[in-house]
Design a protein around this motif. Sequence first.
Motif, PDB file in Angstrom:
ATOM      1  N   THR A  59       0.712  -0.870  -0.131  1.00 49.61           N
ATOM      2  CA  THR A  59       0.070  -0.204   0.262  1.00 49.61           C
ATOM      3  C   THR A  59       0.522   1.104  -0.080  1.00 49.61           C
ATOM      4  N   MET A  60       2.115   1.055  -0.024  1.00 50.00           N
ATOM      5  CA  MET A  60       2.736   2.312   0.266  1.00 50.00           C
ATOM      6  C   MET A  60       4.189   1.609  -0.379  1.00 50.00           C
ATOM      7  N   SER A  61       4.829   3.117  -0.852  1.00 50.65           N
ATOM      8  CA  SER A  61       6.282   3.195  -1.964  1.00 50.65           C
ATOM      9  C   SER A  61       6.975   2.808  -0.589  1.00 50.65           C
ATOM     10  N   SER A  62       8.140   3.135  -0.971  1.00 45.83           N
ATOM     11  CA  SER A  62       9.530   3.065  -0.286  1.00 45.83           C
ATOM     12  C   SER A  62       9.833   3.734   0.238  1.00 45.83           C
ATOM     13  N   SER A  63       9.520   5.401  -0.890  1.00 48.92           N
ATOM     14  CA  SER A  63       9.713   6.319   0.050  1.00 48.92           C
ATOM     15  C   SER A  63       8.781   6.978   0.918  1.00 48.92           C
ATOM     16  N   GLU A  64       7.444   6.276   0.838  1.00 49.32           N
ATOM     17  CA  GLU A  64       6.164   6.628   1.306  1.00 49.32           C
ATOM     18  C   GLU A  64       6.672   6.118   2.721  1.00 49.32           C
ATOM     19  N   ILE A  65       7.166   4.561   2.984  1.00 49.61           N
ATOM     20  CA  ILE A  65       7.226   3.668   4.203  1.00 49.61           C
ATOM     21  C   ILE A  65       8.469   4.499   4.740  1.00 49.61           C
ATOM     22  N   GLU A  66       9.400   4.883   4.026  1.00 48.42           N
ATOM     23  CA  GLU A  66      10.454   5.549   5.244  1.00 48.42           C
ATOM     24  C   GLU A  66      10.292   6.961   6.013  1.00 48.42           C
ATOM     25  N   GLN A  67       8.926   7.498   5.155  1.00 46.53           N
ATOM     26  CA  GLN A  67       8.949   8.595   5.898  1.00 46.53           C
ATOM     27  C   GLN A  67       7.921   8.507   6.418  1.00 46.53           C
ATOM     28  N   ALA A  68       7.215   7.351   6.685  1.00 46.64           N
ATOM     29  CA  ALA A  68       6.119   6.759   8.050  1.00 46.64           C
ATOM     30  C   ALA A  68       6.727   6.398   8.349  1.00 46.64           C
ATOM     31  N   ASN A  69       8.232   5.612   8.611  1.00 52.69           N
ATOM     32  CA  ASN A  69       8.757   5.071   9.461  1.00 52.69           C
ATOM     33  C   ASN A  69       9.264   6.521  10.222  1.00 52.69           C
ATOM     34  N   GLU A  70       9.935   6.996   9.717  1.00 52.36           N
ATOM     35  CA  GLU A  70      10.926   8.628  10.039  1.00 52.36           C
ATOM     36  C   GLU A  70       9.915   9.003  11.698  1.00 52.36           C
ATOM     37  N   ALA A  71       8.470   9.395  11.213  1.00 51.98           N
ATOM     38  CA  ALA A  71       7.460  10.187  12.390  1.00 51.98           C
ATOM     39  C   ALA A  71       7.007   9.193  13.578  1.00 51.98           C
ATOM     40  N   LEU A  72       7.107   7.977  12.468  1.00 48.85           N
ATOM     41  CA  LEU A  72       6.929   6.776  14.102  1.00 48.85           C
ATOM     42  C   LEU A  72       8.417   6.713  14.528  1.00 48.85           C
ATOM     43  N   ARG A  73       8.824   6.929  14.320  1.00 53.79           N
ATOM     44  CA  ARG A  73       9.868   6.998  15.629  1.00 53.79           C
ATOM     45  C   ARG A  73      10.551   8.532  16.300  1.00 53.79           C
ATOM     46  N   THR A  74       9.596   9.649  15.892  1.00 58.23           N
ATOM     47  CA  THR A  74       9.786  10.235  16.302  1.00 58.23           C
ATOM     48  C   THR A  74       9.162  10.433  17.976  1.00 58.23           C
ATOM     49  N   VAL A  75       7.876   9.867  17.224  1.00 66.87           N
ATOM     50  CA  VAL A  75       6.481   9.742  18.010  1.00 66.87           C
ATOM     51  C   VAL A  75       6.717   8.594  19.595  1.00 66.87           C
ATOM     52  N   ILE A  76       7.771   7.236  18.823  1.00 69.14           N
ATOM     53  CA  ILE A  76       7.501   6.744  19.834  1.00 69.14           C
ATOM     54  C   ILE A  76       8.711   7.463  20.774  1.00 69.14           C
ATOM     55  N   ARG A  77       9.458   8.314  20.346  1.00 72.21           N
ATOM     56  CA  ARG A  77      10.990   9.114  21.402  1.00 72.21           C
ATOM     57  C   ARG A  77      10.052  10.090  22.249  1.00 72.21           C
ATOM     58  N   LYS A  78       9.158  10.414  22.311  1.00 75.88           N
ATOM     59  CA  LYS A  78       8.106  11.096  22.521  1.00 75.88           C
ATOM     60  C   LYS A  78       7.235  10.492  23.201  1.00 75.88           C
ATOM     61  N   ASP A  79       7.061   8.887  23.629  1.00 75.26           N
ATOM     62  CA  ASP A  79       5.892   8.860  24.091  1.00 75.26           C
ATOM     63  C   ASP A  79       5.624   8.572  25.523  1.00 75.26           C
ATOM     64  N   SER A  80       5.585   9.124  26.274  1.00 78.88           N
ATOM     65  CA  SER A  80       6.199   8.856  27.653  1.00 78.88           C
ATOM     66  C   SER A  80       5.745   7.710  28.455  1.00 78.88           C
ATOM     67  N   ASN A  81       4.017   7.216  27.545  1.00 76.75           N
ATOM     68  CA  ASN A  81       3.941   5.866  27.467  1.00 76.75           C
ATOM     69  C   ASN A  81       4.457   4.621  27.578  1.00 76.75           C
ATOM     70  N   VAL A  82       5.330   4.684  26.073  1.00 72.40           N
ATOM     71  CA  VAL A  82       6.433   3.541  26.145  1.00 72.40           C
ATOM     72  C   VAL A  82       7.260   3.729  27.141  1.00 72.40           C
ATOM     73  N   ASP A  83       8.038   5.046  27.019  1.00 74.62           N
ATOM     74  CA  ASP A  83       8.949   4.767  28.760  1.00 74.62           C
ATOM     75  C   ASP A  83       8.663   4.632  29.453  1.00 74.62           C
ATOM     76  N   LEU A  84       7.899   4.652  29.909  1.00 68.07           N
ATOM     77  CA  LEU A  84       7.210   3.856  31.091  1.00 68.07           C
ATOM     78  C   LEU A  84       7.466   2.356  31.156  1.00 68.07           C
ATOM     79  N   ALA A  85       6.554   1.596  29.605  1.00 70.13           N
ATOM     80  CA  ALA A  85       6.464  -0.085  29.054  1.00 70.13           C
ATOM     81  C   ALA A  85       7.955  -0.134  29.270  1.00 70.13           C
ATOM     82  N   TRP A  86       8.638   0.056  28.796  1.00 65.78           N
ATOM     83  CA  TRP A  86       9.913  -0.379  28.997  1.00 65.78           C
ATOM     84  C   TRP A  86      10.721  -0.272  30.059  1.00 65.78           C
ATOM     85  N   ARG A  87      10.527   0.875  30.706  1.00 68.65           N
ATOM     86  CA  ARG A  87      11.121   0.842  32.158  1.00 68.65           C
ATOM     87  C   ARG A  87      10.425  -1.215  33.471  1.00 68.65           C
TER      88      ARG A  87
END
Length: 292
Positions: A59-87
């Motif tokens: 459903t997505m091109s290679s460049s679209e996947i990369e762009q979405a993945n970069e956005a996803l990485r940014t969101v995860i880095r800022k998600d305090s709930n993910v940080d808490l779950a990892w701890r």
Amino acid sequence: MSALYQLATPLPETERNTRLYRGELIIFRGFDAMVQLTDQLRAHCIRYFGSDPTQVHHTMSSSEIEQANEALRTVIRKDSNVDLAWRQVLSAIHTDLDETYGDSMVIRVQPPRSGAQGERTQPLCAHRDTWGSNLPAQVNWWAPLYETTPERTLAIFPGFFARTVENNSADWNFQEMVQAHRTKSAPGYPLLPTATEAPNWDDALVVSLLPGDLLCFSGAHLHASVPNTTSLTRLSFETRTVNRRDMAAGSGAPNVDGSAPFMTAQIFRNLISGQKLGELDRISEANAGKNG
């Protein structure tokens, strides 16, 4: 050859790290905290890649996947709930969080080899993470978000843990890499040092895990992505930690062949306070490649 252990009970961190530093591989299995973290990360993936992220290459091109993945990485880095779950995961397996420093959590997306693959979605060549970090106490954590198979997973080369592997770490500079990718000034500058001669796949230990499993191993282990020859995209989570006490004591895996000029302690932050482990330090030529 390094041994692989599967544990369904916690392991004191001192014992765990000692075993990892001598090359053992440990899979933690059956921990509710890890299942909960996996569910959280899957939910993020669904928001960016659709209801079935393993089919995103349709459903997505290679460049679209990369762009979405970069956005996803940014969101995860800022998600305090993910940080808490990892701890909570680390606490469940008996990790001393006050002494633990980690880098960013990464969702790795690897479409099938038959499809288009970009810079951050193509398979990673054989490498040791310590070639880039120069931190012998570094521990790698890896887990699938969806079921893996031998053709769509991570491979480790345990027989090379204490064997010299020809690599380009001496010519790789962390500062130059960051600058190149930030400014697009040097397209193709490698994200990490890699082996200059690929190991034989017959020497690989292919790690096929289920969602909820968690693999940890020394950052000094030679490892690589298995080229994805299946019809599904691989999605996995990875991060790295360093125990400050071990680092201060000089504990860690042997450095048999790393020659990068910097120690990148500044990318690791305390999981509780956020304080940096250290600054970017240049490694003297006399000591380069002789840690551990």
